[in-house]
Design a protein around this motif. Sequence first.
Motif, PDB file in Angstrom:
ATOM      1  N   SER A 222       0.826  -1.204   0.000  1.00 26.57           N
ATOM      2  CA  SER A 222       0.000   0.000   0.000  1.00 26.57           C
ATOM      3  C   SER A 222       0.862   1.257   0.000  1.00 26.57           C
ATOM      4  O   SER A 222       2.010   1.234   0.456  1.00 26.57           O
ATOM      5  N   ILE A 223       0.296   2.320  -0.527  1.00 25.38           N
ATOM      6  CA  ILE A 223       0.945   3.632  -0.536  1.00 25.38           C
ATOM      7  C   ILE A 223      -0.060   4.664  -0.059  1.00 25.38           C
ATOM      8  O   ILE A 223      -1.134   4.823  -0.647  1.00 25.38           O
ATOM      9  N   GLU A 224       0.286   5.373   1.015  1.00 26.95           N
ATOM     10  CA  GLU A 224      -0.529   6.485   1.496  1.00 26.95           C
ATOM     11  C   GLU A 224       0.252   7.775   1.272  1.00 26.95           C
ATOM     12  O   GLU A 224       1.416   7.867   1.648  1.00 26.95           O
ATOM     13  N   ILE A 225      -0.396   8.770   0.684  1.00 29.17           N
ATOM     14  CA  ILE A 225       0.252  10.045   0.392  1.00 29.17           C
ATOM     15  C   ILE A 225      -0.300  11.113   1.323  1.00 29.17           C
ATOM     16  O   ILE A 225      -1.521  11.338   1.365  1.00 29.17           O
ATOM     17  N   ARG A 226       0.565  11.751   2.071  1.00 21.49           N
ATOM     18  CA  ARG A 226       0.174  12.849   2.960  1.00 21.49           C
ATOM     19  C   ARG A 226       0.668  14.162   2.340  1.00 21.49           C
ATOM     20  O   ARG A 226       1.867  14.333   2.099  1.00 21.49           O
ATOM     21  N   ASN A 227      -0.265  15.079   2.102  1.00 17.00           N
ATOM     22  CA  ASN A 227       0.092  16.334   1.443  1.00 17.00           C
ATOM     23  C   ASN A 227      -0.871  17.439   1.861  1.00 17.00           C
ATOM     24  O   ASN A 227      -2.025  17.169   2.222  1.00 17.00           O
ATOM     25  N   ARG A 228      -0.399  18.680   1.826  1.00 17.34           N
ATOM     26  CA  ARG A 228      -1.261  19.805   2.202  1.00 17.34           C
ATOM     27  C   ARG A 228      -2.441  19.952   1.261  1.00 17.34           C
ATOM     28  O   ARG A 228      -3.537  20.331   1.664  1.00 17.34           O
ATOM     29  N   SER A 229      -2.213  19.653  -0.030  1.00 18.88           N
ATOM     30  CA  SER A 229      -3.283  19.713  -1.025  1.00 18.88           C
ATOM     31  C   SER A 229      -3.737  18.301  -1.376  1.00 18.88           C
ATOM     32  O   SER A 229      -2.966  17.505  -1.899  1.00 18.88           O
ATOM     33  N   GLU A 230      -4.967  17.973  -1.071  1.00 18.12           N
ATOM     34  CA  GLU A 230      -5.469  16.624  -1.336  1.00 18.12           C
ATOM     35  C   GLU A 230      -5.627  16.375  -2.831  1.00 18.12           C
ATOM     36  O   GLU A 230      -5.495  15.241  -3.299  1.00 18.12           O
ATOM     37  N   GLU A 231      -5.877  17.430  -3.597  1.00 22.96           N
ATOM     38  CA  GLU A 231      -6.102  17.282  -5.034  1.00 22.96           C
ATOM     39  C   GLU A 231      -4.892  16.656  -5.726  1.00 22.96           C
ATOM     40  O   GLU A 231      -5.021  15.706  -6.513  1.00 22.96           O
ATOM     41  N   LYS A 232      -3.688  17.177  -5.435  1.00 25.32           N
ATOM     42  CA  LYS A 232      -2.483  16.635  -6.065  1.00 25.32           C
ATOM     43  C   LYS A 232      -2.221  15.203  -5.609  1.00 25.32           C
ATOM     44  O   LYS A 232      -1.777  14.361  -6.394  1.00 25.32           O
ATOM     45  N   ALA A 233      -2.473  14.940  -4.336  1.00 19.89           N
ATOM     46  CA  ALA A 233      -2.271  13.589  -3.806  1.00 19.89           C
ATOM     47  C   ALA A 233      -3.221  12.598  -4.485  1.00 19.89           C
ATOM     48  O   ALA A 233      -2.834  11.464  -4.809  1.00 19.89           O
ATOM     49  N   LYS A 234      -4.461  13.017  -4.722  1.00 19.38           N
ATOM     50  CA  LYS A 234      -5.432  12.143  -5.382  1.00 19.38           C
ATOM     51  C   LYS A 234      -5.028  11.833  -6.818  1.00 19.38           C
ATOM     52  O   LYS A 234      -5.269  10.719  -7.308  1.00 19.38           O
ATOM     53  N   GLU A 235      -4.434  12.793  -7.493  1.00 17.10           N
ATOM     54  CA  GLU A 235      -3.978  12.563  -8.870  1.00 17.10           C
ATOM     55  C   GLU A 235      -2.983  11.413  -8.913  1.00 17.10           C
ATOM     56  O   GLU A 235      -3.057  10.535  -9.783  1.00 17.10           O
ATOM     57  N   ILE A 236      -2.041  11.419  -7.965  1.00 18.28           N
ATOM     58  CA  ILE A 236      -1.024  10.365  -7.932  1.00 18.28           C
ATOM     59  C   ILE A 236      -1.646   9.040  -7.505  1.00 18.28           C
ATOM     60  O   ILE A 236      -1.328   7.988  -8.071  1.00 18.28           O
ATOM     61  N   ALA A 237      -2.540   9.100  -6.526  1.00 20.66           N
ATOM     62  CA  ALA A 237      -3.222   7.882  -6.083  1.00 20.66           C
ATOM     63  C   ALA A 237      -3.981   7.237  -7.234  1.00 20.66           C
ATOM     64  O   ALA A 237      -3.989   5.997  -7.380  1.00 20.66           O
ATOM     65  N   ASN A 238      -4.592   8.032  -8.076  1.00 18.00           N
ATOM     66  CA  ASN A 238      -5.349   7.507  -9.213  1.00 18.00           C
ATOM     67  C   ASN A 238      -4.428   6.853 -10.244  1.00 18.00           C
ATOM     68  O   ASN A 238      -4.812   5.868 -10.896  1.00 18.00           O
ATOM     69  N   ILE A 239      -3.245   7.407 -10.421  1.00 13.80           N
ATOM     70  CA  ILE A 239      -2.269   6.790 -11.333  1.00 13.80           C
ATOM     71  C   ILE A 239      -1.952   5.371 -10.877  1.00 13.80           C
ATOM     72  O   ILE A 239      -1.909   4.432 -11.675  1.00 13.80           O
ATOM     73  N   ILE A 240      -1.737   5.221  -9.576  1.00  8.56           N
ATOM     74  CA  ILE A 240      -1.421   3.904  -9.024  1.00  8.56           C
ATOM     75  C   ILE A 240      -2.623   2.974  -9.145  1.00  8.56           C
ATOM     76  O   ILE A 240      -2.493   1.810  -9.568  1.00  8.56           O
ATOM     77  N   LYS A 241      -3.794   3.462  -8.781  1.00 12.36           N
ATOM     78  CA  LYS A 241      -5.004   2.635  -8.826  1.00 12.36           C
ATOM     79  C   LYS A 241      -5.297   2.128 -10.236  1.00 12.36           C
ATOM     80  O   LYS A 241      -5.751   0.991 -10.424  1.00 12.36           O
ATOM     81  N   ASN A 242      -5.050   2.965 -11.240  1.00 18.11           N
ATOM     82  CA  ASN A 242      -5.394   2.622 -12.620  1.00 18.11           C
ATOM     83  C   ASN A 242      -4.363   1.735 -13.304  1.00 18.11           C
ATOM     84  O   ASN A 242      -4.636   1.208 -14.395  1.00 18.11           O
ATOM     85  N   ASN A 243      -3.195   1.569 -12.690  1.00 21.64           N
ATOM     86  CA  ASN A 243      -2.131   0.834 -13.370  1.00 21.64           C
ATOM     87  C   ASN A 243      -1.519  -0.301 -12.560  1.00 21.64           C
ATOM     88  O   ASN A 243      -0.777  -1.117 -13.113  1.00 21.64           O
ATOM     89  N   PHE A 244      -1.832  -0.366 -11.260  1.00 23.97           N
ATOM     90  CA  PHE A 244      -1.223  -1.379 -10.395  1.00 23.97           C
ATOM     91  C   PHE A 244      -2.267  -1.940  -9.426  1.00 23.97           C
ATOM     92  O   PHE A 244      -3.377  -1.412  -9.314  1.00 23.97           O
TER      93      PHE A 244
END
Length: 288
Positions: free
Chosen positions: A150-172
Motif C-alpha cells: 500500500s501507498i498512502e500520500i500525505r500532502n497539504r493539497s489533497e487534489e495533487k495527492a489524489k492525482e497520484i493515487a489515481n495513477i497507481i489505482k489505474n495501473n497497479f
Amino acid sequence: MNINGTTKTICLLGHPVKHSFSPNIHNYLFEKYDKNSVYVCFDIKERNLKNSIDGIKALGILGCNVTIPHKVEVIKYLDEIDVNAKLIGAVNTIKNEGGILKGYNTDGMGFVKSILDKGNDLTNKKIMIIGAGGACRSIAVELASNDVSSIEIRNRSEEKAKEIANIIKNNFTTETSCSTEKIDKKALENIDILINTTPIGMESDLCPIDESLNPQNKILVCDIVYKPHNTSLIKWAKKHNLEVVHGVNMLINQGLHAFNIWTDIKPKDEDIENIKDIYKKINNITFD
C-alpha cells in the motif's frame, strides 16, 4: 577537464540549485569516460521555464536534469516523453536528440535502488509518502512496480495527492490512499517505510513531521533531501534507532542512469563509491 571550442554542455534546471551535487557527479563521469562535456546549473524561476527549454534547442545543449519545482510543468514544452515518464507525469531528465527534446524520469529507479542496495525488500511493504510533487509521482510508480502492499500520500493539497493515487489505482494492484492530516503516532504504527519527497529540510532545520513523535515500530525512514546529509527527519529517525536512507543515495543512483541516457555509457559500480568519496570530502561526513 580541458574545456575548449568543442566542449558540449549538459545542465540542471531548477529553483533553487545552489545546493546541487549534480555537477560533481557528472563532471567526474565526463572526465573518467573522456567525454568533452561540462555540467552546469541554471537557477530558473517558473516564469522562465519555457524560454529555458527553448534555449536548450537554440544553444545545442545536449541535455539536462530537471529538479524542483519544474518536473511536472516541463512536460508541456517537450517533443517526446518516455513511456514511464508519461505514466509518472513528471520528468527529471531531458535528452536533446538533434533538436528533438525527449523527457525521461530516473528518480523512482534511483530511489528504489537505494533501498534495495541496503538489503531491504519492498514486497508487501506499507508505504507513507510525504508530499505530492514530481518526486512523489516517480517514487510511487516505481514502488508500485516493486509490489509494495500500500501507498498512502500525505500532502497539504489533497487534489495533487489524489492525482497520484489515481495513477497507481489505474495501473497497479497496490492499495492507495491520501490525506491532508498531520502524521501522528497511530499513522506511523501502520507503515513499514516513511518517505519525505518535499524540499522541507533543505539547508534548514525544518522537519516534515512532528519531532516529538516516538515511534514504537522499526520503520525505515527515507529523505530525498540530501543537503544537509543528516536532515532533521534523518536525525529524528536516528534518535529513535530507526534505519535510514539518505537523499544522496537516490541522487547518485538517478544521476548514473541519466548519464547513461545522455551518453549510452553505463557507469561501473566503482563509480558509485568514488562519487560517494567526493561527497564525503566536500561535506566532511561519513556514510552510515
